[in-house]
Design a protein around this motif. Sequence first.
Motif, PDB file in Angstrom:
ATOM      1  N   GLU A  93       0.822  -1.212   0.000  1.00 29.54           N
ATOM      2  CA  GLU A  93       0.000   0.000   0.000  1.00 29.54           C
ATOM      3  C   GLU A  93       0.859   1.266   0.000  1.00 29.54           C
ATOM      4  N   ALA A  94       2.053   1.195   0.578  1.00 27.89           N
ATOM      5  CA  ALA A  94       2.925   2.373   0.691  1.00 27.89           C
ATOM      6  C   ALA A  94       3.696   2.665  -0.599  1.00 27.89           C
ATOM      7  N   ARG A  95       3.596   1.767  -1.591  1.00 27.62           N
ATOM      8  CA  ARG A  95       4.262   2.028  -2.878  1.00 27.62           C
ATOM      9  C   ARG A  95       3.699   3.317  -3.483  1.00 27.62           C
ATOM     10  N   LEU A  96       4.566   4.092  -4.108  1.00 26.94           N
ATOM     11  CA  LEU A  96       4.146   5.383  -4.663  1.00 26.94           C
ATOM     12  C   LEU A  96       3.010   5.232  -5.675  1.00 26.94           C
ATOM     13  N   ASP A  97       3.121   4.229  -6.582  1.00 26.80           N
ATOM     14  CA  ASP A  97       2.052   4.084  -7.581  1.00 26.80           C
ATOM     15  C   ASP A  97       0.709   3.769  -6.921  1.00 26.80           C
ATOM     16  N   SER A 134       8.937   3.749  -1.731  1.00 26.22           N
ATOM     17  CA  SER A 134       8.129   3.523  -0.532  1.00 26.22           C
ATOM     18  C   SER A 134       7.866   4.845   0.191  1.00 26.22           C
ATOM     19  N   VAL A 135       6.600   5.241   0.226  1.00 29.94           N
ATOM     20  CA  VAL A 135       6.206   6.494   0.867  1.00 29.94           C
ATOM     21  C   VAL A 135       6.195   6.302   2.379  1.00 29.94           C
ATOM     22  N   SER A 136       6.775   7.255   3.097  1.00 33.80           N
ATOM     23  CA  SER A 136       6.827   7.173   4.568  1.00 33.80           C
ATOM     24  C   SER A 136       5.707   7.997   5.189  1.00 33.80           C
ATOM     25  N   GLU A 137       5.383   7.667   6.421  1.00 34.26           N
ATOM     26  CA  GLU A 137       4.358   8.425   7.153  1.00 34.26           C
ATOM     27  C   GLU A 137       4.759   9.901   7.203  1.00 34.26           C
ATOM     28  N   GLY A 138       3.800  10.768   6.918  1.00 32.29           N
ATOM     29  CA  GLY A 138       4.064  12.202   6.963  1.00 32.29           C
ATOM     30  C   GLY A 138       4.450  12.802   5.622  1.00 32.29           C
ATOM     31  N   TYR A 165     -10.281   6.591   2.283  1.00 32.88           N
ATOM     32  CA  TYR A 165      -9.167   5.928   2.964  1.00 32.88           C
ATOM     33  C   TYR A 165      -8.685   6.791   4.135  1.00 32.88           C
ATOM     34  N   PRO A 166      -8.993   6.373   5.367  1.00 33.70           N
ATOM     35  CA  PRO A 166      -8.695   7.200   6.543  1.00 33.70           C
ATOM     36  C   PRO A 166      -7.210   7.409   6.827  1.00 33.70           C
ATOM     37  N   TRP A 167      -6.337   6.650   6.149  1.00 34.81           N
ATOM     38  CA  TRP A 167      -4.905   6.803   6.432  1.00 34.81           C
ATOM     39  C   TRP A 167      -4.242   7.852   5.538  1.00 34.81           C
ATOM     40  N   ILE A 168      -5.019   8.400   4.583  1.00 36.55           N
ATOM     41  CA  ILE A 168      -4.480   9.428   3.685  1.00 36.55           C
ATOM     42  C   ILE A 168      -5.333  10.688   3.809  1.00 36.55           C
ATOM     43  N   GLU A 169      -4.682  11.839   3.929  1.00 36.64           N
ATOM     44  CA  GLU A 169      -5.407  13.113   4.055  1.00 36.64           C
ATOM     45  C   GLU A 169      -5.236  13.929   2.773  1.00 36.64           C
ATOM     46  N   TRP A 170      -6.345  14.191   2.090  1.00 34.21           N
ATOM     47  CA  TRP A 170      -6.303  14.923   0.819  1.00 34.21           C
ATOM     48  C   TRP A 170      -6.157  16.431   1.047  1.00 34.21           C
ATOM     49  N   ASP A 171      -5.375  17.074   0.204  1.00 38.22           N
ATOM     50  CA  ASP A 171      -5.205  18.523   0.264  1.00 38.22           C
ATOM     51  C   ASP A 171      -5.443  19.073  -1.139  1.00 38.22           C
ATOM     52  N   GLU A 172      -6.595  19.692  -1.323  1.00 35.65           N
ATOM     53  CA  GLU A 172      -7.000  20.182  -2.650  1.00 35.65           C
ATOM     54  C   GLU A 172      -6.017  21.214  -3.200  1.00 35.65           C
ATOM     55  N   SER A 173      -5.427  22.012  -2.307  1.00 38.94           N
ATOM     56  CA  SER A 173      -4.543  23.098  -2.761  1.00 38.94           C
ATOM     57  C   SER A 173      -3.300  22.582  -3.482  1.00 38.94           C
ATOM     58  N   LYS A 178      -1.376  13.513   2.153  1.00 40.90           N
ATOM     59  CA  LYS A 178      -0.334  13.080   3.091  1.00 40.90           C
ATOM     60  C   LYS A 178      -0.648  11.686   3.615  1.00 40.90           C
ATOM     61  N   LEU A 179       0.378  10.840   3.671  1.00 40.59           N
ATOM     62  CA  LEU A 179       0.217   9.525   4.282  1.00 40.59           C
ATOM     63  C   LEU A 179       0.281   9.734   5.794  1.00 40.59           C
TER      64      LEU A 179
END
Length: 204
Positions: A93-97, A134-138, A165-173, A178-179
């Motif tokens: 799941e943490a893979r960039l793609d 591999s995307v890291s937390e934050g 997906y509650p583990w990712i926060e979307w930022d429209e700007s 963010k993971l």
Amino acid sequence: MTMARYTGPKTKIARKLGEPIFGEDKYFEKKNYPPGQHGTNRRRKMSEYGTQLREKQKAKYTYGVLERQFRNLFNKASRMKGVTGEVLLQLLEARLDNIVYRLGIAPTRAAARQLVLHRHITVDGKVVNIPSYSVSEGQVVAVREKSKSLEVIQDALAGFNHSKYPWIEWDESVKGGKLLHMPVREDIPENIKEQLIVELYSKQ
């Protein structure tokens, strides 16, 4: 490296594995049985090994990972704290793609992989063109500024539910997200019995 990736008929693979793992597939719905002339009457019980192998194949095709990459991820997962099968899924799941796909920036993982390879995606503001990164937390994964007007990205994002997906926060700007943390098992929607994969590798 991309030469070895499976690009053949996806319906055939989906039918072999018994479910439409590449997303909606009208051909799969029509013929929901294994390929070949004996597909309809091949309902005999699969061996334990066969069942485990099928689960591994399903995970590999779902996430678009090659055999060696998958084995390396499993080895990494087995050395980490936690339940190996769940950690394996978290690494996938943490893979960039996959993150690009989960953010709704691309309609499929294959399309997400193309966006990454063609340098349309940034991680913390820097272009990263390695799908397996591999995307890291934050860390924040976003669309590169000059790629925001791409039709394929705008079409994918239109009407996408970013609270899925509650583990990712979307930022429209920034057209990205963010993971926040690694997903727990129940937050990963894939129908994969990861314990069978662990059992398969433990015999090898």
